[in-house]
Write an enzyme that holds these catalytic residues in place. Structure first.
Site, PDB file in Angstrom:
ATOM      1  N   GLY A   1      30.450  45.839  38.629  1.00 18.71           N
ATOM      2  CA  GLY A   1      29.299  46.538  38.048  1.00 18.71           C
ATOM      3  C   GLY A   1      28.976  47.837  38.764  1.00 18.71           C
ATOM      4  NE  ARG A   2      29.133  46.051  44.875  1.00 11.76           N
ATOM      5  CZ  ARG A   2      29.254  44.769  44.524  1.00 11.76           C
ATOM      6  NH1 ARG A   2      28.617  44.308  43.480  1.00 11.76           N
ATOM      7  NH2 ARG A   2      30.011  43.950  45.219  1.00 11.76           N
TER       8      ARG A   2
ATOM      9  CE  LYS B   1      32.409  42.456  35.439  1.00 13.04           C
ATOM     10  NZ  LYS B   1      32.785  42.610  36.835  1.00 13.04           N
TER      11      LYS B   1
ATOM     12  CE  LYS C   1      21.390  38.288  38.867  1.00 12.65           C
ATOM     13  NZ  LYS C   1      22.717  38.549  38.344  1.00 12.65           N
TER      14      LYS C   1
ATOM     15  CD  GLU D   1      16.659  41.590  35.597  1.00 12.23           C
ATOM     16  OE1 GLU D   1      17.615  40.985  35.056  1.00 12.23           O
ATOM     17  OE2 GLU D   1      16.415  41.524  36.814  1.00 12.23           O
TER      18      GLU D   1
ATOM     19  CG  HIS E   1       8.005  69.195  53.996  1.00 10.48           C
ATOM     20  ND1 HIS E   1       7.350  70.129  54.775  1.00 10.48           N
ATOM     21  CD2 HIS E   1       9.107  69.812  53.495  1.00 10.48           C
ATOM     22  CE1 HIS E   1       8.012  71.276  54.713  1.00 10.48           C
ATOM     23  NE2 HIS E   1       9.080  71.109  53.952  1.00 10.48           N
TER      24      HIS E   1
ATOM     25  CD  GLU F   1      25.055  44.094  43.580  1.00 12.82           C
ATOM     26  OE1 GLU F   1      25.927  44.635  42.879  1.00 12.82           O
ATOM     27  OE2 GLU F   1      23.973  43.708  43.111  1.00 12.82           O
TER      28      GLU F   1
HETATM   29  O1  F6P Z   1      22.292  41.258  39.927  1.00 14.04           O
HETATM   30  C1  F6P Z   1      23.373  41.982  40.340  1.00 14.04           C
HETATM   31  C2  F6P Z   1      24.300  42.376  39.227  1.00 14.04           C
HETATM   32  O2  F6P Z   1      25.176  41.354  38.933  1.00 14.04           O
HETATM   33  C3  F6P Z   1      25.026  43.662  39.587  1.00 14.04           C
HETATM   34  O3  F6P Z   1      26.137  43.446  40.364  1.00 14.04           O
HETATM   35  C4  F6P Z   1      25.305  44.241  38.252  1.00 14.04           C
HETATM   36  O4  F6P Z   1      25.596  45.604  38.349  1.00 14.04           O
HETATM   37  C5  F6P Z   1      23.984  43.970  37.557  1.00 14.04           C
HETATM   38  O5  F6P Z   1      23.600  42.695  38.035  1.00 14.04           O
HETATM   39  C6  F6P Z   1      24.017  43.994  36.061  1.00 14.04           C
HETATM   40  O6  F6P Z   1      24.913  43.080  35.512  1.00 14.04           O
HETATM   41  P1  F6P Z   1      25.378  43.178  34.011  1.00 14.04           P
HETATM   42  O7  F6P Z   1      26.092  44.459  33.818  1.00 14.04           O
HETATM   43  O8  F6P Z   1      26.275  41.983  33.796  1.00 14.04           O
HETATM   44  O9  F6P Z   1      24.156  43.104  33.134  1.00 14.04           O
END
Ligand code: F6P
Length: 537
Positions: free
Chosen positions: A262-263, A202, A499, A208, A379, A348
């Site tokens: 995002g979620r 987003k 972060k 990452e 199990h 979240e």
């Molecule tokens: O760290 C949490 C978050 O902001 C989530 O809410 C989001 O889904 C994820 O990181 C990834 O964010 P982006 O789509 O901006 O890379």
């Protein structure tokens, strides 16, 4: 409106007296009374610690919180995500009414929603039919989605869930972790000339995702040269400038908007990898399923509203009984990542400790969500659910028809699902053990207390439609709980601190020399790491 918690106390007064054995014995209509259907799903919530009076008080709890008004405000595009000053409109992404208009800041968002969907459809057709080829002219055989959190969990979960609908010759991979193993192992499994990378973020700034995207780009450039990037990288993002800065042609960018959390973004362009796998028609069927549940949620009275009922039962256990968690147990291997997907959605969203006025809350907010597919969990951790000291309400999810009939395996799977809900509800008394001849010294160990609450959700078959409806069901459950808790469910400030600190720590890990200024424990860990990787202490 402020939630009137006295209705929960009233609900609890009834609930505490309930014995599921007694309730079922006394009322032959109980199962029917506490069951309902919506958007292809049948919910049996009769094995909960409720009676009609409990439910009446729970509905009053929802009413007091203004759930009906808040539902209308969300669907209308009001800026209910106050701390980010944004609307919350994931429902617009799957609004299938061709005439629908939804306004944000005076602008109808639906034409843009439809345009992106059409562009995604066109692109996925071209990749799938071979019109879009790699730089050397080869067809695309591998899709690598690079994203994390909401830009990963939904696509991963749905790709697995809808495997029967996918084009088997296209292999989808998902890289999320900044652990280099994730990208390295993935790149070992694909061929550069036949790979399409989707950088899904987003913000297009997430550490990452950007680290993995750069690693993938370097790898591709080394194999095929810099000119190949345009044919092998597309982006899904709200941040055009960042996409351009990364070096992806913005003509190959699929946009979405700040009002998609995002979620909650799977039905947006974030679902591109899924659309590539299952095709635009099946993706449309997924949206149809979402929309059917959205419409049910928007229009059904609280008393016949499936997400509302699940939300209220959840609050009964978390705040009435003090249950810390709930368990989601899909008896379908295709839903193996559904619990992980729900973790982000629920935790979240409602993992908050202050209310909308910024005051500390004095009750439990979002619960811990966890789970595994059945029967595997049986199990492993079911022992604790049956005989442990924690109360763990469970949602059992099953599909009556399998995509893969093999002998009587599916009957066995479903038999286990139904049997678990029966065992949890009714348990086994000491007398029943004795009647079976259990020696007296073993009776305490072989007794099952029962009265353990469960919901059972059944659909005819796991299809794009039923999956969409299932996701929307839980999204709206989380929404209702957030309204009752009076928290902001659509921000996630709690992920920021770690972060920010990681940036400083990274400098301390990698600088030539350092003067460590953290606490003694963190300093010690950093120093140890530096030594282990051969850097000066
Ligand atoms: O760290 C949490 C978050 O902001 C989530 O809410 C989001 O889904 C994820 O990181 C990834 O964010 P982006 O789509 O901006 O890379």
């Amino acid at each position: 409106m402020k939630t009137d918690w006295k209705f929960l106390e009233k609900a609890m007064r009834q609930s505490r007296k309930i014995s599921l054995r007694g309730q079922f014995a006394d009322d032959p209509a109980r199962a029917r009374k506490f069951s309902m259907k919506a958007a292809g799903w049948f919910l049996d919530y009769s094995k909960n610690l409720v009676n009609v009076r409990t439910m009446t008080n729970l509905f009053k709890l929802a009413e007091s919180a203004g759930v009906k008004t808040e539902i209308a405000r969300m669907f209308a595009g009001e800026k209910i995500n106050v701390t980010e000053n944004r609307a919350v409109l994931h429902t617009a992404l799957r609004n299938r009414d061709p005439k629908a208009q939804i306004f944000v800041d005076g602008k109808d968002v639906m034409p843009d929603v439809r345009a992106v969907l059409a562009a995604m459809g066109d692109f996925s057709d071209r990749v799938r039919n071979g019109a879009w080829r790699g730089a050397t002219g080869k067809r695309i055989k591998y899709i690598v989605n690079i994203g994390i959190g909401g830009s990963d969990l939904g696509p991963v979960m749905a790709n697995i869930a809808l495997t029967p609908y996918s084009k088997r010759s296209l292999k989808c991979f998902f890289v999320s972790n900044v652990d280099s193993t994730h990208i390295a192992e993935t790149l070992r499994s694909v061929k550069a000339a036949e790979t399409l990378f989707i950088v899904a973020s987003k913000t297009f700034t997430t550490q990452e995702t950007m680290s993995n995207a750069h690693a993938a780009k370097d790898w591709l450039v080394k194999k095929l040269g810099a000119d190949a990037v345009a044919r092998h990288f597309v982006a899904v993002s709200t941040a055009k400038d960042e996409v351009a800065k990364f070096g992806i042609d913005t003509a190959n960018m699929f946009g979405f908007w700040d009002w998609v959390g995002g979620r909650y973004s799977l039905p947006s362009a974030i679902g591109l990898s899924l659309m590539l796998a299952i095709g635009k028609r099946n993706f449309g069927r997924l949206l149809d399923g979402y929309f059917a549940m959205d419409e049910h949620f928007r229009t059904a009275p609280l008393e016949r509203n499936m997400p509302v009922i699940l939300a209220l039962l959840g609050i009964l256990y978390s705040n009435g009984y003090g249950a810390e968690s709930y368990c989601v147990l899909p008896y379908d291997q295709y839903l193996s990542r559904f619990p992980a997907y729900l973790q982000q959605m629920d935790m979240e969203s409602n993992g908050k400790c202050v209310d909308k006025s910024g005051n500390p809350v004095i009750f439990r907010t979002g619960p811990i969500e966890w789970g595994e597919p059945g029967t595997n969990g049986q199990h492993s951790f079911y022992q604790l659910i049956h005989q442990g000291t924690h109360m763990i309400p469970c949602d059992f999810i099953g599909c009556c028809q399998t995509h893969n009939p093999v002998g009587d395996l599916h009957d066995k799977l479903m038999a286990n699902l139904f049997a678990q809900t029966e065992a949890l509800a009714f348990g086994k008394t000491a007398d029943e053990c004795r009647a079976e001849g259990v020696p007296e010294n073993l009776v305490p160990f072989k007794t099952f207390p029962g009265n353990k609450p469960t919901n059972t959700l059944l659909c005819r078959k796991l299809t794009p439609e039923t999956l969409g409806a299932l996701i929307a069901l839980y999204e709206h459950k989380v929404f209702v709980q957030g309204v009752i808790f009076d928290v902001f469910s659509y921000d996630q400030w709690g992920v920021q601190l770690g972060k920010v600190l990681a940036k400083g720590v990274l400098q301390d890990l990698t600088a030539e020399t350092v003067e460590l200024k953290h606490d003694a424990s963190t300093n010690q860990l950093i120093a140890r790491y530096r030594k282990a990787v051969g850097r000066k202490a």
